[in-house]
Each structure stands twice: as structure tokens, then as C-alpha cells.
Design an enzyme around this catalytic site. Sequence first.
Site, short mmCIF file in Angstrom:
data_model
loop_
_atom_site.label_atom_id
_atom_site.label_comp_id
_atom_site.label_asym_id
_atom_site.label_seq_id
_atom_site.Cartn_x
_atom_site.Cartn_y
_atom_site.Cartn_z
N HIS A 125 39.98 40.36 83.66
CA HIS A 125 39.46 40.44 85.02
C HIS A 125 38.16 39.66 85.24
O HIS A 125 37.92 39.19 86.35
CB HIS A 125 39.21 41.91 85.41
CG HIS A 125 40.48 42.65 85.70
ND1 HIS A 125 40.50 43.82 86.40
CD2 HIS A 125 41.77 42.36 85.39
CE1 HIS A 125 41.76 44.25 86.52
NE2 HIS A 125 42.54 43.38 85.89
N THR A 134 22.58 47.47 70.84
CA THR A 134 23.58 48.08 71.71
C THR A 134 24.53 47.05 72.34
O THR A 134 25.56 47.41 72.90
CB THR A 134 22.86 48.76 72.89
OG1 THR A 134 21.98 47.78 73.47
CG2 THR A 134 22.06 49.97 72.44
N HIS A 182 40.87 37.86 90.91
CA HIS A 182 39.71 37.91 90.01
C HIS A 182 38.95 36.58 90.03
O HIS A 182 37.74 36.56 89.91
CB HIS A 182 40.15 38.27 88.60
CG HIS A 182 40.98 39.51 88.55
ND1 HIS A 182 40.48 40.73 88.92
CD2 HIS A 182 42.30 39.71 88.24
CE1 HIS A 182 41.43 41.64 88.82
NE2 HIS A 182 42.54 41.04 88.42
N ASP A 223 20.19 39.57 66.96
CA ASP A 223 18.83 39.94 66.57
C ASP A 223 18.92 40.84 65.35
O ASP A 223 20.02 41.05 64.80
CB ASP A 223 18.08 40.60 67.75
CG ASP A 223 18.53 42.04 68.01
OD1 ASP A 223 19.58 42.45 67.46
OD2 ASP A 223 17.85 42.75 68.76
C1 RB5 Z 1 16.08 46.28 69.14
O1 RB5 Z 1 15.42 47.36 68.56
C2 RB5 Z 1 17.06 46.76 70.20
O2 RB5 Z 1 16.35 47.36 71.24
C3 RB5 Z 1 17.90 45.61 70.69
O3 RB5 Z 1 18.61 45.09 69.63
C4 RB5 Z 1 18.96 45.93 71.74
O4 RB5 Z 1 19.72 47.01 71.38
C5 RB5 Z 1 18.46 46.05 73.12
O5 RB5 Z 1 19.22 46.23 74.07
#
Ligand code: RB5
Length: 364
Positions: A99, A68, A134, A8
Amino acid sequence: MKIALGCDHAGYDIKQPVVDFLNERKIDFVDFGAYEIDRNDDYVDVGIKVAQAIANEEFDSGILLCGTGFGIGITANKVPGIRAVPCDNPDAAKMARAHNNANVITLGGRVLKPEQVAPILAKWFDTEFEGDRHLRRINKIAMYEKSTLNVQMEHGGRTVIFNHPLVQHKVGIIRNINTSVKEFRELVQEIAGLMVYEITRTLPLTEIEIQTPIEKTKVKTLEGKKLAIVPVLRAGLGMVDGILSLVPNAKVGHIGLYRDPETLNPVEYYCKLPPDIQERDIFVLDPMLATGGSASAAISLIKKRGGRKISLVCLIGAPDGIKKVHEDHPEVDIFIAALDSHLNSHGYIVPGLGDAGDRLFGTK
Ligand code: RB5
């Protein structure tokens, strides 16, 4: 090895290092986007696309990027068969493979510097799954996933049993000895039609743009994949129209088998399949899965003629038949409206509904 890549807007900044890594290693990949930074895009859309492509075995693994690595990972993990793990360091990537046999790695564009990407990917690509205990755990996850889909894993194959109230209600009526031929015939078509929703669940979709009376919008449409239905003569004929009413463009093949009175083996007396059978998703129709002998032989015949993606669709099945088909053809999914307990000494399903061919055609 073929990789599916998606991101994204918040993962976009680390997309180039991922692409560079893949190119350097000469790893084949397809980029599902995003192709530019658009703050309004949602990781969910690309996450589902990539995860579905992997679950459909079009790709071996995937790399997903968002801010993230979390949101896109949560999304991917909703698709059965996906094991997506967010990794922010090489050790985590190593464990994710060793694992968890992670088939998707997710990375965060807001938590990683571009130069941190390659070492993480290198560990993920270079680590082998350790299997053993596993594997047992991963299989348990798969079993749970299947159970939520009303799917049983038996003898290595997938058996989908329909517990939908409408299907069960109609199966109850066709079991009844007092149900007329006319009603029996109509109900078999109706049940087959209701089963179409489940048997076509994994057909791939694509997006097209259309104009509604209000505005232009994108809608989903079937990717134009080719279907074939192949009734096993003669009882399988009873299910054809019910299925065609929902997938009217499917081609119809026919297979006729009889049981050799001496060897008791199924022998082919008729087989006519669409010429491009190897390109089609094939649904073999055989209402009663008793010993599994004729269903298994029908599947073998189709395979001999080039058929590759085959599912078996039955009304009522017995454990023996399911076992036989899964043992002979572990890659074939079985869809049955109801699972009965056993076969009697004449090979009839108990409680079953008698001979489906006779009841459909009024020959007894
Ligand atoms: C987008 O702003 C952000 O929230 C998305 O890329 C991600 O990190 C969500 O978990």
C-alpha cells in the site's frame, strides 16, 4: 537491485541477520555503518545519509536499524522522496510495500529478536506495490513535499519557482522598460547568482576532517562532482558570470540556435561542450522560456552528445514553455525566477521583459 543499509548502536545487534539475509539472496548492498557499537552515535546521522542516497537514486531502497526503528524512520522521512515504515512483523512489512510502496524499511534492535528479521525482510522484498488508489495517495504525498519546497509538478517534471523576496524585487526591476542596459546586465547576473543556491541544492556532500583554531572537526565539502553550465546564445550569456561567481570551477559550454524561417524549427549553428559532458551535472541557461522550442532543442542537442543530468535555468517562464520542456524531457528540472501568465501573438512572454538578448546587449 541495490540496497543502502544503516544502523545506530541500538540497531547493531540485528545488523548481522540483515547482512546474512541480503547475502543469502545475493542482493547488492552498501553498508553506511555503524561498523561498531558506539553509544554516542546518533541514528540521525546515518539515517540522513542513507535516505539522501536513496532520494538521489543511487540506491533502490534502504534498510535502517535503530533501537525501535522509530527515530531512524522519522529521520529518513524528512528527506523528500523517502517513504520509511517501521515494521515489527511480516504482515506490517507486506502492507508497507503493497500500500505504501515503502522504499525504506526500519527495524528495531531492541524490539526484535535476530531470528525475526529475515521473515520481515522476506515479506518486504517479495511483495509488489499494488498501485492504483495507493499510487494516487503516494503521489499526493509527493505533491505536498514538492509544495513545501516551492516546487510544482507539472506535465511529469519538476518546476521550481523562486518566490524569494530578493529575487522577486530584482525581477521587478529588470521588467521595467526604463531600466538601463548596464543595470539590466548587472541584475541578470545577480539573479542568476541567487538562483545557484536552489539549483545546486541536491549536490552531494562528503565529510572531511580539518583543524580549526580550537580542535579537529569534521566539515562538509562538495563531493567533487563536476558541473557544466551551457548558455543558449546569446541571451543565456547574461547569466553565466552570476553562476560562475558561486561555482567557479564549472566548465562552460555554448549552444547557438536559430529559428528556420520556413519550418520555424530551431536549427543548431554552434555547439561546443566540455568533452566529459556525460559525467557532469549540466545547467542549461536560457533567460526567457517562452514556447520552449529552443530550450527543448538545446537539451536534445546536449543529450545527443552524451549529456545525462540536465536542468534548465531561466529567469522568466510561460506555461507553454514549461509544458513543452516537460513533455519533451520529463526528467529535466526547470528552475525559473518568475512564472508569467501567457504568450502574446508574437510569442513574447506577457508581461515578461521584452527580448532579453536585446536588453542585455543594447541592440535595440
Ligand atoms: C538510542 O538509544 C535509541 O533511542 C534509538 O536507537 C532509537 O530507538 C530511537 O528511536
